[in-house]
Design an enzyme around this catalytic site. Structure first.
Site, PDB file in Angstrom:
ATOM      1  N   ARG A 121      -1.458   8.527   4.070  1.00  0.00           N
ATOM      2  CA  ARG A 121      -2.541   7.946   3.273  1.00  0.00           C
ATOM      3  C   ARG A 121      -3.386   9.068   2.685  1.00  0.00           C
ATOM      4  O   ARG A 121      -4.504   9.358   3.142  1.00  0.00           O
ATOM      5  CB  ARG A 121      -3.346   6.968   4.116  1.00  0.00           C
ATOM      6  CG  ARG A 121      -2.532   5.716   4.421  1.00  0.00           C
ATOM      7  CD  ARG A 121      -3.361   4.540   4.836  1.00  0.00           C
ATOM      8  NE  ARG A 121      -2.610   3.310   4.629  1.00  0.00           N
ATOM      9  CZ  ARG A 121      -3.090   2.099   4.886  1.00  0.00           C
ATOM     10  NH1 ARG A 121      -4.316   1.963   5.355  1.00  0.00           N
ATOM     11  NH2 ARG A 121      -2.356   1.027   4.672  1.00  0.00           N
ATOM     12  N   GLN A 126      -0.985   7.393  -2.964  1.00  0.00           N
ATOM     13  CA  GLN A 126      -1.491   6.019  -3.041  1.00  0.00           C
ATOM     14  C   GLN A 126      -0.555   5.095  -3.805  1.00  0.00           C
ATOM     15  O   GLN A 126      -0.357   3.941  -3.427  1.00  0.00           O
ATOM     16  CB  GLN A 126      -2.880   6.012  -3.689  1.00  0.00           C
ATOM     17  CG  GLN A 126      -3.980   6.527  -2.781  1.00  0.00           C
ATOM     18  CD  GLN A 126      -5.342   6.485  -3.457  1.00  0.00           C
ATOM     19  OE1 GLN A 126      -5.446   6.316  -4.672  1.00  0.00           O
ATOM     20  NE2 GLN A 126      -6.393   6.647  -2.679  1.00  0.00           N
ATOM     21  N   ASP A 129       2.384   3.713  -1.624  1.00  0.00           N
ATOM     22  CA  ASP A 129       2.011   3.091  -0.348  1.00  0.00           C
ATOM     23  C   ASP A 129       2.381   1.602  -0.315  1.00  0.00           C
ATOM     24  O   ASP A 129       1.638   0.754  -0.809  1.00  0.00           O
ATOM     25  CB  ASP A 129       0.508   3.279  -0.119  1.00  0.00           C
ATOM     26  CG  ASP A 129       0.053   2.819   1.253  1.00  0.00           C
ATOM     27  OD1 ASP A 129       0.858   2.237   2.002  1.00  0.00           O
ATOM     28  OD2 ASP A 129      -1.131   3.036   1.579  1.00  0.00           O
ATOM     29  N   TYR A 229      -7.062   3.898   9.435  1.00  0.00           N
ATOM     30  CA  TYR A 229      -6.854   2.763  10.331  1.00  0.00           C
ATOM     31  C   TYR A 229      -7.961   2.720  11.372  1.00  0.00           C
ATOM     32  O   TYR A 229      -8.542   3.742  11.749  1.00  0.00           O
ATOM     33  CB  TYR A 229      -5.506   2.871  11.047  1.00  0.00           C
ATOM     34  CG  TYR A 229      -4.319   2.720  10.140  1.00  0.00           C
ATOM     35  CD1 TYR A 229      -3.975   1.477   9.626  1.00  0.00           C
ATOM     36  CD2 TYR A 229      -3.529   3.809   9.787  1.00  0.00           C
ATOM     37  CE1 TYR A 229      -2.881   1.320   8.794  1.00  0.00           C
ATOM     38  CE2 TYR A 229      -2.441   3.668   8.953  1.00  0.00           C
ATOM     39  CZ  TYR A 229      -2.118   2.422   8.463  1.00  0.00           C
ATOM     40  OH  TYR A 229      -1.030   2.272   7.640  1.00  0.00           O
TER      41      TYR A 229
END
Length: 373
Positions: A121, A126, A129, A229
């Protein structure tokens, strides 16, 4: 450079790893595209559409014959890849922490498994993803499915016969899926609130017009883990959060849970006692149901009735929007490979930062540090 795309075999999987748009783009790079017949049917893409884009269409064996790269949504059984070139790349989702035997079989067969879930990430990745692109659609679908199951209107309505009150929607977990769920519920006219263990999400919630519900009594807990996360919280925080949620959840009409930590079972957010506190006719959508569930008693693809509350959740939520999900996933794959395309070599050449992050197997061995540690 031959790129193959197979029809997905997993039950209920309607997505496809390429679209006519990405087929044309790969051909422009100099690749040949081979698609298994029927691969796009679940995403409303005909075989003829692939042919018109420049791909060849045939059996799985024909598609894989001498393939340098195989693209997939969910990693195919390596038995299907017997005709691919030695060391062929397979770019797909592998769920490697839970599918160790599959990863081992790829190593044994000499295939190079590239796990799209392990995409770092970072800013330049991006557009590659797949977790974000699919989670975005999943958050939207969770709200739409909940609205359908709810049986009442979402927005406030002023009528001659009286007022219909706006539905109260509570989103638990404010990652990509949660933010889209908030935005969708707001567009439908609901009264929306949300919570997360990461304090930084408070402003994001407010920016979408929702009310943040945060534990204020426990200090010093940010909840931000690597890669954006959430991390698992201390017992002190979990207790405070449970008390706050229990009080708030009893007043809600719809609750959407989105909490997932890669490689682990989904954390339990809603207990049976909390479900029992909700009003009859309320709905809970568990977006984490395929990884054990955030909600006690939730079951994948099977509505559950408990204490007058309907609990729902799909094992493949994004797959319920197969056409859009395929388009985004296919673009992620194209963005990934094209970013490393070496014109002279006529193929992609991965760098260390991203290549080492996504590569699971190489040279007959499992090589990813996250699986070896």
């Amino acid at each position: 450079m031959r790129i193959a795309v197979l029809k997905e075999r997993a039950s209920g999987e309607e997505r496809v790893a390429a679209t006519p748009e990405t087929v044309k783009k790969f051909i422009a790079l100099g690749a040949d595209l081979a698609i298994e017949a029927g691969a796009g049917s679940g995403a409303s893409i005909s075989d003829q559409a692939f042919v018109d884009a420049g791909a060849s269409v045939g059996s799985a064996a024909d598609a894989c014959k001498d393939a340098d790269i195989v693209l997939g949504i969910q990693a195919p059984d390596p038995v299907l890849l017997a005709g691919a070139k030695p060391g062929a790349w397979v770019a797909a989702t592998f769920d490697p922490f839970r599918n160790g035997d599959l990863v081992q079989s790829y190593a044994k067969q000499g295939l190079e498994a590239l796990s799209m879930e392990f995409m770092p990430r970072i800013t330049r990745a991006q557009s590659m993803d797949v977790l974000s692109s699919q989670s975005n659609l999943a958050g939207y679908k969770a709200v739409i499915a909940s609205a359908d199951a709810y049986g009442r209107a979402f927005p406030m309505m002023m009528t001659a016969a009286g007022t219909v009150q706006a539905a109260k929607v509570f989103v638990m977990g404010v990652g990509v899926a949660g933010l889209q769920a908030i935005a969708t519920a707001k567009r439908l006219g609901a009264q929306v609130s949300a919570t997360d263990v990461r304090s930084a999400t408070k402003e994001q919630i407010q920016s979408l017009g929702a009310k943040p519900i945060f534990v204020e009594s426990v200090e010093g807990i940010e909840g931000e883990g690597s890669g954006g996360y959430a991390t698992e919280m201390s017992e002190e925080y979990q207790k405070a959060q449970a008390e706050l949620v229990s009080e708030h959840i009893a007043k809600q009409d719809i609750v959407i849970t989105t909490a997932l930590i890669p490689g682990r079972d989904a954390p339990r957010l809603i207990s049976d006692a909390q479900i029992a506190s909700m009003k009859d006719g309320s709905v809970i959508f568990d977006l984490a149901v395929s990884q054990g569930g955030n909600v006690e008693g939730s079951r994948p693809d099977t509505p559950v009735q408990k204490h007058g509350v309907t609990i729902i959740g799909f094992s493949n939520t994004a797959g319920h929007l197969a056409a859009d999900a395929s388009a985004l996933f296919a673009r992620n794959l194209y963005n990934f490979l094209s970013a490393f395309w070496d014109t002279e070599a006529g193929k992609p050449v991965l760098d260390e930062e991203i290549g080492d992050a996504v590569r699971l197997t190489q040279g007959g061995k499992i090589v990813n540090e996250r699986l070896l540690g």
